[in-house]
Design a protein around this motif. Structure first.
Motif, PDB file in Angstrom:
ATOM      1  N   TRP A  47      -6.309  52.315  85.064  1.00  0.00           N
ATOM      2  CA  TRP A  47      -7.014  51.497  84.073  1.00  0.00           C
ATOM      3  C   TRP A  47      -6.222  51.379  82.779  1.00  0.00           C
ATOM      4  O   TRP A  47      -6.134  50.292  82.202  1.00  0.00           O
ATOM      5  N   GLY A  48      -5.647  52.490  82.322  1.00  0.00           N
ATOM      6  CA  GLY A  48      -4.899  52.464  81.063  1.00  0.00           C
ATOM      7  C   GLY A  48      -3.669  51.570  81.143  1.00  0.00           C
ATOM      8  O   GLY A  48      -3.372  50.815  80.206  1.00  0.00           O
ATOM      9  N   GLN A  49      -2.960  51.645  82.262  1.00  0.00           N
ATOM     10  CA  GLN A  49      -1.784  50.789  82.435  1.00  0.00           C
ATOM     11  C   GLN A  49      -2.200  49.321  82.466  1.00  0.00           C
ATOM     12  O   GLN A  49      -1.564  48.467  81.829  1.00  0.00           O
ATOM     13  N   ALA A  50      -3.293  49.016  83.181  1.00  0.00           N
ATOM     14  CA  ALA A  50      -3.759  47.633  83.257  1.00  0.00           C
ATOM     15  C   ALA A  50      -4.217  47.132  81.886  1.00  0.00           C
ATOM     16  O   ALA A  50      -4.007  45.967  81.538  1.00  0.00           O
ATOM     17  N   CYS A  51      -4.824  48.014  81.077  1.00  0.00           N
ATOM     18  CA  CYS A  51      -5.214  47.632  79.712  1.00  0.00           C
ATOM     19  C   CYS A  51      -3.982  47.255  78.890  1.00  0.00           C
ATOM     20  O   CYS A  51      -3.993  46.267  78.140  1.00  0.00           O
ATOM     21  N   ALA A  52      -2.907  48.032  79.037  1.00  0.00           N
ATOM     22  CA  ALA A  52      -1.667  47.725  78.316  1.00  0.00           C
ATOM     23  C   ALA A  52      -1.099  46.380  78.766  1.00  0.00           C
ATOM     24  O   ALA A  52      -0.611  45.588  77.941  1.00  0.00           O
ATOM     25  N   LEU A  53      -1.178  46.094  80.046  1.00  0.00           N
ATOM     26  CA  LEU A  53      -0.714  44.792  80.563  1.00  0.00           C
ATOM     27  C   LEU A  53      -1.552  43.658  79.985  1.00  0.00           C
ATOM     28  O   LEU A  53      -1.019  42.599  79.628  1.00  0.00           O
ATOM     29  N   ALA A  54      -2.874  43.877  79.891  1.00  0.00           N
ATOM     30  CA  ALA A  54      -3.748  42.847  79.314  1.00  0.00           C
ATOM     31  C   ALA A  54      -3.400  42.589  77.846  1.00  0.00           C
ATOM     32  O   ALA A  54      -3.352  41.435  77.400  1.00  0.00           O
ATOM     33  N   ILE A  55      -3.133  43.677  77.096  1.00  0.00           N
ATOM     34  CA  ILE A  55      -2.747  43.532  75.689  1.00  0.00           C
ATOM     35  C   ILE A  55      -1.443  42.742  75.591  1.00  0.00           C
ATOM     36  O   ILE A  55      -1.293  41.853  74.744  1.00  0.00           O
ATOM     37  N   ALA A  56      -0.496  43.064  76.464  1.00  0.00           N
ATOM     38  CA  ALA A  56       0.800  42.374  76.442  1.00  0.00           C
ATOM     39  C   ALA A  56       0.661  40.900  76.805  1.00  0.00           C
ATOM     40  O   ALA A  56       1.436  40.062  76.326  1.00  0.00           O
ATOM     41  N   LYS A  57      -0.315  40.574  77.654  1.00  0.00           N
ATOM     42  CA  LYS A  57      -0.568  39.163  77.990  1.00  0.00           C
ATOM     43  C   LYS A  57      -1.260  38.445  76.832  1.00  0.00           C
ATOM     44  O   LYS A  57      -0.947  37.300  76.517  1.00  0.00           O
ATOM     45  N   ALA A  58      -2.238  39.115  76.219  1.00  0.00           N
ATOM     46  CA  ALA A  58      -2.996  38.490  75.129  1.00  0.00           C
ATOM     47  C   ALA A  58      -2.164  38.382  73.851  1.00  0.00           C
ATOM     48  O   ALA A  58      -2.317  37.434  73.074  1.00  0.00           O
ATOM     49  N   TYR A  59      -1.319  39.383  73.628  1.00  0.00           N
ATOM     50  CA  TYR A  59      -0.520  39.447  72.389  1.00  0.00           C
ATOM     51  C   TYR A  59       0.943  39.742  72.729  1.00  0.00           C
ATOM     52  O   TYR A  59       1.424  40.864  72.504  1.00  0.00           O
ATOM     53  N   PRO A  60       1.663  38.771  73.276  1.00  0.00           N
ATOM     54  CA  PRO A  60       3.081  39.004  73.590  1.00  0.00           C
ATOM     55  C   PRO A  60       3.852  39.422  72.337  1.00  0.00           C
ATOM     56  O   PRO A  60       3.503  39.012  71.216  1.00  0.00           O
ATOM     57  N   LEU A  61       4.858  40.259  72.536  1.00  0.00           N
ATOM     58  CA  LEU A  61       5.663  40.735  71.402  1.00  0.00           C
ATOM     59  C   LEU A  61       6.143  39.582  70.523  1.00  0.00           C
ATOM     60  O   LEU A  61       6.136  39.680  69.296  1.00  0.00           O
ATOM     61  N   SER A  62       6.522  38.470  71.153  1.00  0.00           N
ATOM     62  CA  SER A  62       7.067  37.325  70.398  1.00  0.00           C
ATOM     63  C   SER A  62       6.023  36.652  69.512  1.00  0.00           C
ATOM     64  O   SER A  62       6.368  35.913  68.590  1.00  0.00           O
ATOM     65  N   SER A  63       4.737  36.916  69.774  1.00  0.00           N
ATOM     66  CA  SER A  63       3.671  36.249  69.012  1.00  0.00           C
ATOM     67  C   SER A  63       3.203  37.067  67.815  1.00  0.00           C
ATOM     68  O   SER A  63       2.435  36.571  66.979  1.00  0.00           O
ATOM     69  N   LEU A  64       3.637  38.330  67.721  1.00  0.00           N
ATOM     70  CA  LEU A  64       3.134  39.207  66.659  1.00  0.00           C
ATOM     71  C   LEU A  64       3.724  38.807  65.304  1.00  0.00           C
ATOM     72  O   LEU A  64       4.899  38.479  65.206  1.00  0.00           O
TER      73      LEU A  64
END
Length: 247
Positions: A47-64
């Motif tokens: 679950w924790g890994q999938a949460c991190a993947l969801a965060i990375a999809k919602a907020y890609p590094l390039s968008s921060l």
């Protein structure tokens, strides 16, 4: 009948997705642990890994928008807090810069293991949460709420979590909540809680998420087919090899 997903990975439900009560969510988890012999550590890691993947999809590094890809992860004392610790560790692997605020550490061995894993990756832990909201807005790109999961009693939230919720209601940066936004009743839509921009539902969405209007991700692909069928979850198809889908 199979459900289908569109090319961009968003779910196209042909049957209504099931929203779980608190009791149903607990029953599914108990069945996974007892009958299907999943380990608690295994589930929390997944679950924790999938949460991190969801965060990375919602907020890609390039968008921060901040100079550094900073993320504040607020962890509670129960299982949601452990999921937050795993999420922080995987965000670090994905080149985000997480900081953890974990005011009441659990004595549970698993929880301590996940804490040490974060410490060994040099993820900083805050000793206190600034009550001056602007300090949080200035320092971080977003907040991950892994405080109070479905097991929490939203009618009796004690310190320090009641105070943290007051602060989170005032922050201007986005909030992403794990499974159930802290302070929400699992069974019904939010009346007076925080207002997250992203919700990451585990196994299946809970009843409180039925009116959620933000970005909503579901982590449920790992569920054995017999459990999906028994509880009539009507999960959507998941795109490609993804463990999560945007609803």
């Amino acid at each position: 009948m199979m459900n289908h997903s569109s090319a961009d990975g968003e779910a196209e439900n042909t049957q209504p997705l099931r929203y779980l009560s608190k009791g149903e969510a607990a029953a599914i988890e108990a069945e996974l642990l007892k009958d299907y012999r999943f380990g608690q550590q295994q589930l929390i890691e997944l679950w924790g890994q999938a949460c991190a993947l969801a965060i990375a999809k919602a907020y890609p590094l390039s968008s921060l928008t901040k100079k550094q890809p900073t993320v504040l992860v607020i962890c509670g004392p129960e299982q949601n807090g452990s999921i937050g610790l795993v999420c922080a560790r995987h965000l670090r692997i994905f080149n985000f810069e997480p900081t953890i605020y974990h005011p009441k550490r659990s004595a549970h061995g698993l929880h301590q293991d996940f804490t040490v894993q974060c410490e060994k990756m040099d993820i900083p832990f805050l000793s206190y949460l600034p009550t001056e909201v602007q300090l949080i807005n200035d320092a971080y790109n977003l907040v991950i709420d892994a405080m109070l999961g479905p097991e929490a009693d939203c009618s009796d939230i004690k310190e320090p979590y009641s105070g943290i919720l007051v602060t989170l209601k005032q922050v201007k940066i986005p909030i992403a909540s794990v499974d159930v936004p802290s302070g929400w009743d699992v069974e019904e839509a939010n009346q007076d809680g925080i207002n997250p921009d992203v919700l990451i539902s585990l196994m299946a969405p809970k009843k409180c998420a039925s009116t959620f209007l933000g970005k909503h991700f579901l982590v449920g692909r790992f569920l054995p087919y017999d459990i999906q069928k028994k509880y009539e979850l009507n999960l959507p198809d998941f795109p490609g090899t993804d463990y999560l889908v945007k609803l």
